[in-house]
Every structure is written in C-alpha cells, then in structure tokens.
Design an enzyme around this catalytic site. Structure first.
Site, mmCIF file in Angstrom:
data_model
loop_
_atom_site.group_PDB
_atom_site.id
_atom_site.type_symbol
_atom_site.label_atom_id
_atom_site.label_comp_id
_atom_site.label_asym_id
_atom_site.label_seq_id
_atom_site.Cartn_x
_atom_site.Cartn_y
_atom_site.Cartn_z
ATOM 1 C CB SER A 1 27.336 8.871 62.219
ATOM 2 O OG SER A 1 28.538 8.789 61.481
ATOM 3 C CG ASN A 2 31.625 12.050 62.985
ATOM 4 O OD1 ASN A 2 32.146 12.216 61.896
ATOM 5 N ND2 ASN A 2 32.000 11.072 63.803
ATOM 6 C CG HIS A 3 28.233 16.708 59.900
ATOM 7 N ND1 HIS A 3 27.177 16.349 59.112
ATOM 8 C CD2 HIS A 3 27.714 17.362 60.961
ATOM 9 C CE1 HIS A 3 26.056 16.781 59.669
ATOM 10 N NE2 HIS A 3 26.359 17.393 60.795
#
Ligand code: C5P
Length: 222
Positions: A29-31
């Site tokens: 995933s990512n931030h």
C-alpha cells in the site's frame, strides 16, 4: 450556505490508498491519507452535487451528504467506479497502487531457512482514471499527479497520456505539504487551443484547496 453551482451534477471521486493483498496477513500500500479526496467530496456535496466517494482504507469520517463505497484493491476500486457511472464529473484522487501480486497466496508466506531474499512477482493494475476517460460517454475527468521532480513536465505528460481534462499537480517533496498533511499547494494544468495552460494555487489547507479547485472546475464543466 455555499453556492449551489454543482446542483444536480453527479460526481464520482476516488480517494485514499489501495491495498493489494500478498497473502492473508500482508499487503502492499502507500501513505495516502485520503484527506484531499474527502475534502473534494465534502466541497462538491456542499455545492449541491450528488457525490459517490469510492474510498480505499482511510481513518476519515464520511462527509455529510456523500454516498461512500469502501474498497480495498485497485481492481475493486475500478469495479466500484464503473458501477457508480454515469456521472458528469470524475475526480481520480486516489493513490492507486500501480502493481498487485501476480497471485495472492492462500496461506501466510513463509520465510526460507537460509538468509537469501525473496522475489515477489507483480502485475500492473488497471489505470482507473484513464479507463474512465477512455469511455465513449465520458465525464469531465480530473486527475492528480504527485511528483517529486519536473512537476509540470510529468503532470503535462499524464494530462495527455490519460486523456484528462484537468490535472492537479503537487510537489510531494515539499515538507509539510501533500501526503498525510492537512495542507497542500498545487498547479492546475489543462489544455486549451492546443496549448497547456496552468494556474498555481498557493499552499493552503486541503479544504480551502478543494474549494479553489472546484471554483476553477465549475467554469469549465460542459
Ligand atoms: O500515473 P500516476 O499514478 O502518477 O497518476 C496519478 C493519477 O492517476 C491520479 O489521478 C490517480 O488517482 C490516477 N490513477 C488511477 N489508477 C491507477 C493509477 C493512477 O486512477 N492505477
């Protein structure tokens, strides 16, 4: 009471990260916090639009008057967006993972007995905003471009490649702006009479930036 200049318009917005499963307990995933997309959804609803917010996993409350559809992966996000069409305005604000695992392991992946690394095989995810923009009955399509260098060149490329009507470019390398923060600055880029036009929006809270983006958008909606 804000102006009702989006009254009766159907708007679909993607927001937040996507989560791509590797096995039953792990993911890529990512931030992305989802704050920008949620601010846009809230601002569109306040201006009278009928808003569907297709959201990846975030820790935010649904804005008043917004229909929210929760998804995890990019493939689920695309399916939810397609189910929400047709609309007059599509805003792709989600930080969609570019790749997902070629196959999701049925059981938890085990580490080997030695110290060697491991290789994950990834495949490309569909590009949601480009898929929507490629439809024959297409809404006005807005994309986002988070860049760390050559902001306007990269964003301009995305504007043409994804066939967008408008791109909101932001420099995520600036401290205190962009990913996860409450503030952002952006440059709007669009094509007019074969030239790329631009308008810079100064650093401000994402809620104010959402209003500034919509103020520009309403003048250009068919
Ligand atoms: O190519 P890049 O990921 O930088 O493009 C960002 C824009 O494209 C954003 O509007 C994002 O929501 C959208 N996008 C998408 N589907 C993807 C990748 C990006 O809709 N798979």
């Amino acid at each position: 009471i804000s102006t009702q200049d989006l009254a009766g318009r159907r708007v679909v917005i993607t927001a937040g990260p996507t989560r791509e499963a590797l096995d039953p307990v792990r993911y890529l995933s990512n931030h992305s916090s989802g704050k920008m997309g949620y601010a846009l959804a809230a601002a569109c609803a306040a201006r009278g639009a009928q808003v569907t917010l297709v959201s990846g996993p975030v820790a935010l409350a649904t804005p008043p008057g917004v229909a929210r559809v929760d998804v995890l992966s990019a493939c689920e996000m695309l399916a939810a967006v397609e189910a929400a069409l047709p609309c007059e305005l599509f805003i792709g604000c989600a930080a969609v993972a570019d790749y997902r695992a070629a196959s999701v392991a049925e059981h938890k992946l085990k580490k080997g007995d030695d110290t060697s690394g491991m290789t994950l095989e990834l495949v490309r995810n569909p590009d949601i905003v480009a898929t929507v923009a490629a439809r024959s009955e297409r809404p006005f399509c807005v994309g986002f471009a988070a860049e760390t260098q050559a902001l306007e060149t990269h964003a301009g490329d995305k504007l043409s490649r994804k066939r967008l009507d408008l791109i909101v470019a932001n420099d995520v390398s600036q401290a205190g702006l962009g990913f996860g923060s409450d503030d952002n600055a952006a440059t709007l880029l669009w094509r007019e009479a074969d030239a790329v036009r631009r308008q810079a929006l100064p650093p401000q809270p994402k809620t104010a930036l959402a209003t500034a983006i919509l103020d520009h958008l309403v003048t250009r909606l068919p």
